[in-house]
Design a protein around this motif. Structure first.
Motif, PDB file in Angstrom:
ATOM      1  N   ASP A  80     -30.951   4.722  -2.642  1.00 34.67           N
ATOM      2  CA  ASP A  80     -31.907   3.662  -2.981  1.00 34.67           C
ATOM      3  C   ASP A  80     -31.613   3.198  -4.409  1.00 34.67           C
ATOM      4  O   ASP A  80     -31.556   4.016  -5.335  1.00 34.67           O
ATOM      5  CB  ASP A  80     -33.338   4.192  -2.866  1.00 34.67           C
ATOM      6  CG  ASP A  80     -34.352   3.136  -3.259  1.00 34.67           C
ATOM      7  OD1 ASP A  80     -34.670   2.287  -2.410  1.00 34.67           O
ATOM      8  OD2 ASP A  80     -34.795   3.151  -4.431  1.00 34.67           O
ATOM      9  N   PHE A  81     -31.424   1.894  -4.581  1.00 37.14           N
ATOM     10  CA  PHE A  81     -31.010   1.374  -5.881  1.00 37.14           C
ATOM     11  C   PHE A  81     -32.043   1.648  -6.968  1.00 37.14           C
ATOM     12  O   PHE A  81     -31.695   1.962  -8.105  1.00 37.14           O
ATOM     13  CB  PHE A  81     -30.699  -0.125  -5.772  1.00 37.14           C
ATOM     14  CG  PHE A  81     -30.115  -0.713  -7.025  1.00 37.14           C
ATOM     15  CD1 PHE A  81     -28.984  -0.165  -7.615  1.00 37.14           C
ATOM     16  CD2 PHE A  81     -30.698  -1.819  -7.614  1.00 37.14           C
ATOM     17  CE1 PHE A  81     -28.437  -0.708  -8.776  1.00 37.14           C
ATOM     18  CE2 PHE A  81     -30.155  -2.374  -8.777  1.00 37.14           C
ATOM     19  CZ  PHE A  81     -29.028  -1.821  -9.356  1.00 37.14           C
ATOM     20  N   GLU A  82     -33.322   1.563  -6.648  1.00 33.72           N
ATOM     21  CA  GLU A  82     -34.363   1.823  -7.655  1.00 33.72           C
ATOM     22  C   GLU A  82     -34.340   3.291  -8.092  1.00 33.72           C
ATOM     23  O   GLU A  82     -34.492   3.587  -9.283  1.00 33.72           O
ATOM     24  CB  GLU A  82     -35.744   1.430  -7.126  1.00 33.72           C
ATOM     25  CG  GLU A  82     -35.916  -0.070  -6.910  1.00 33.72           C
ATOM     26  CD  GLU A  82     -35.699  -0.899  -8.168  1.00 33.72           C
ATOM     27  OE1 GLU A  82     -36.155  -0.491  -9.259  1.00 33.72           O
ATOM     28  OE2 GLU A  82     -35.054  -1.969  -8.074  1.00 33.72           O
ATOM     29  N   ASP A  83     -34.140   4.198  -7.154  1.00 33.06           N
ATOM     30  CA  ASP A  83     -34.009   5.621  -7.507  1.00 33.06           C
ATOM     31  C   ASP A  83     -32.779   5.838  -8.385  1.00 33.06           C
ATOM     32  O   ASP A  83     -32.811   6.624  -9.334  1.00 33.06           O
ATOM     33  CB  ASP A  83     -33.889   6.494  -6.253  1.00 33.06           C
ATOM     34  CG  ASP A  83     -35.185   6.561  -5.458  1.00 33.06           C
ATOM     35  OD1 ASP A  83     -36.253   6.202  -6.000  1.00 33.06           O
ATOM     36  OD2 ASP A  83     -35.124   6.963  -4.271  1.00 33.06           O
ATOM     37  N   HIS A 110     -23.043   1.057  -7.974  1.00 31.93           N
ATOM     38  CA  HIS A 110     -23.871   1.397  -6.813  1.00 31.93           C
ATOM     39  C   HIS A 110     -23.566   0.415  -5.683  1.00 31.93           C
ATOM     40  O   HIS A 110     -23.292  -0.761  -5.952  1.00 31.93           O
ATOM     41  CB  HIS A 110     -25.360   1.316  -7.205  1.00 31.93           C
ATOM     42  CG  HIS A 110     -26.278   1.887  -6.199  1.00 31.93           C
ATOM     43  ND1 HIS A 110     -26.711   1.179  -5.106  1.00 31.93           N
ATOM     44  CD2 HIS A 110     -26.857   3.104  -6.112  1.00 31.93           C
ATOM     45  CE1 HIS A 110     -27.530   1.936  -4.388  1.00 31.93           C
ATOM     46  NE2 HIS A 110     -27.625   3.120  -4.978  1.00 31.93           N
ATOM     47  N   PRO A 111     -23.641   0.864  -4.435  1.00 29.84           N
ATOM     48  CA  PRO A 111     -23.378  -0.042  -3.308  1.00 29.84           C
ATOM     49  C   PRO A 111     -24.319  -1.249  -3.249  1.00 29.84           C
ATOM     50  O   PRO A 111     -23.958  -2.289  -2.706  1.00 29.84           O
ATOM     51  CB  PRO A 111     -23.563   0.844  -2.074  1.00 29.84           C
ATOM     52  CG  PRO A 111     -23.397   2.227  -2.559  1.00 29.84           C
ATOM     53  CD  PRO A 111     -23.852   2.248  -3.993  1.00 29.84           C
ATOM     54  N   GLU A 112     -25.513  -1.104  -3.787  1.00 33.05           N
ATOM     55  CA  GLU A 112     -26.497  -2.199  -3.758  1.00 33.05           C
ATOM     56  C   GLU A 112     -26.740  -2.773  -5.153  1.00 33.05           C
ATOM     57  O   GLU A 112     -27.788  -3.387  -5.398  1.00 33.05           O
ATOM     58  CB  GLU A 112     -27.813  -1.693  -3.163  1.00 33.05           C
ATOM     59  CG  GLU A 112     -27.691  -1.161  -1.745  1.00 33.05           C
ATOM     60  CD  GLU A 112     -27.202  -2.210  -0.761  1.00 33.05           C
ATOM     61  OE1 GLU A 112     -27.593  -3.388  -0.886  1.00 33.05           O
ATOM     62  OE2 GLU A 112     -26.399  -1.851   0.129  1.00 33.05           O
ATOM     63  N   TYR A 113     -25.805  -2.572  -6.052  1.00 38.80           N
ATOM     64  CA  TYR A 113     -25.994  -3.009  -7.435  1.00 38.80           C
ATOM     65  C   TYR A 113     -26.430  -4.471  -7.472  1.00 38.80           C
ATOM     66  O   TYR A 113     -25.881  -5.323  -6.776  1.00 38.80           O
ATOM     67  CB  TYR A 113     -24.707  -2.843  -8.241  1.00 38.80           C
ATOM     68  CG  TYR A 113     -24.970  -2.857  -9.728  1.00 38.80           C
ATOM     69  CD1 TYR A 113     -25.114  -1.674 -10.424  1.00 38.80           C
ATOM     70  CD2 TYR A 113     -25.118  -4.046 -10.428  1.00 38.80           C
ATOM     71  CE1 TYR A 113     -25.380  -1.668 -11.785  1.00 38.80           C
ATOM     72  CE2 TYR A 113     -25.384  -4.055 -11.780  1.00 38.80           C
ATOM     73  CZ  TYR A 113     -25.524  -2.855 -12.457  1.00 38.80           C
ATOM     74  OH  TYR A 113     -25.806  -2.863 -13.795  1.00 38.80           O
TER      75      TYR A 113
END
Length: 184
Positions: A80-83, A110-113
């Protein structure tokens, strides 16, 4: 069959094809070719244990001058990007608290940066999108040395964004999907 952890193989392929291949970091190729990158897979999912791993890698770098940089690859946690952003914040503070301020700095992938204030669909985010959540521990002295001799280093981020936007989301999605598929 390779005995190298799939997370490392994915990260190495990403470095070769994206970071070096597209010249997102003009300093990466030398370390990649010279094998002076420490790849460390962290299977921790909990913040405290992940932070312990980051500091342990800082100590490792401190004790091994022949290793230029370290990539801490989170194989299971922080999807999870926020985590992940919480991890980055705590890790930066831990560097300060541990006396590593001015010695090491962190770069995050990150994969969702998604850059703050930007659309998740902006291809520019792929300048910091990696196959797995990754913290890059950089020696500040080394960074200062290469920046001092590199012409116009302040243009690197803008050049990377322009190239990423030119290539587009589909290019990067396919490239990362191929990396994952090849190294499962």
């Amino acid at each position: 069959m390779s005995s190298i952890h799939p997370a490392i193989l994915k990260t190495q392929a990403w470095l070769e094809q994206v970071i070096i291949g597209l010249n997102f970091c003009p300093f990466a190729k030398k370390e990649f070719v010279n094998n002076t990158i420490d790849y460390h897979v962290c299977a921790q999912r909990k913040l405290e244990q992940a932070l312990e791993t980051v500091i342990a890698r800082c100590h490792y770098l401190q004790q091994h001058d022949e290793i230029e940089t370290s990539l801490v690859i989170f194989s299971l946690g922080f999807r999870d990007f926020e985590d992940y952003l919480d991890l980055v914040d705590y890790a930066n503070q831990l560097l300060v608290d541990s006396g590593f301020e001015g010695v090491f700095q962190l770069a995050s992938f990150h994969p969702e940066y998604c850059f703050e204030g930007e659309s998740p669909l902006d291809a520019a985010n792929y300048t910091n999108r990696s196959p797995l959540p990754t913290l890059h521990i950089i020696r500040e002295d080394s960074l200062a040395r290469v920046l001092a001799v590199y012409q116009n280093p302040e243009q690197i981020p803008d050049n990377n964004i322009a190239l990423a936007q030119d290539k587009g989301n589909n290019f990067f999605k396919q490239l990362l999907a191929n990396i994952h598929q090849k190294h499962e």
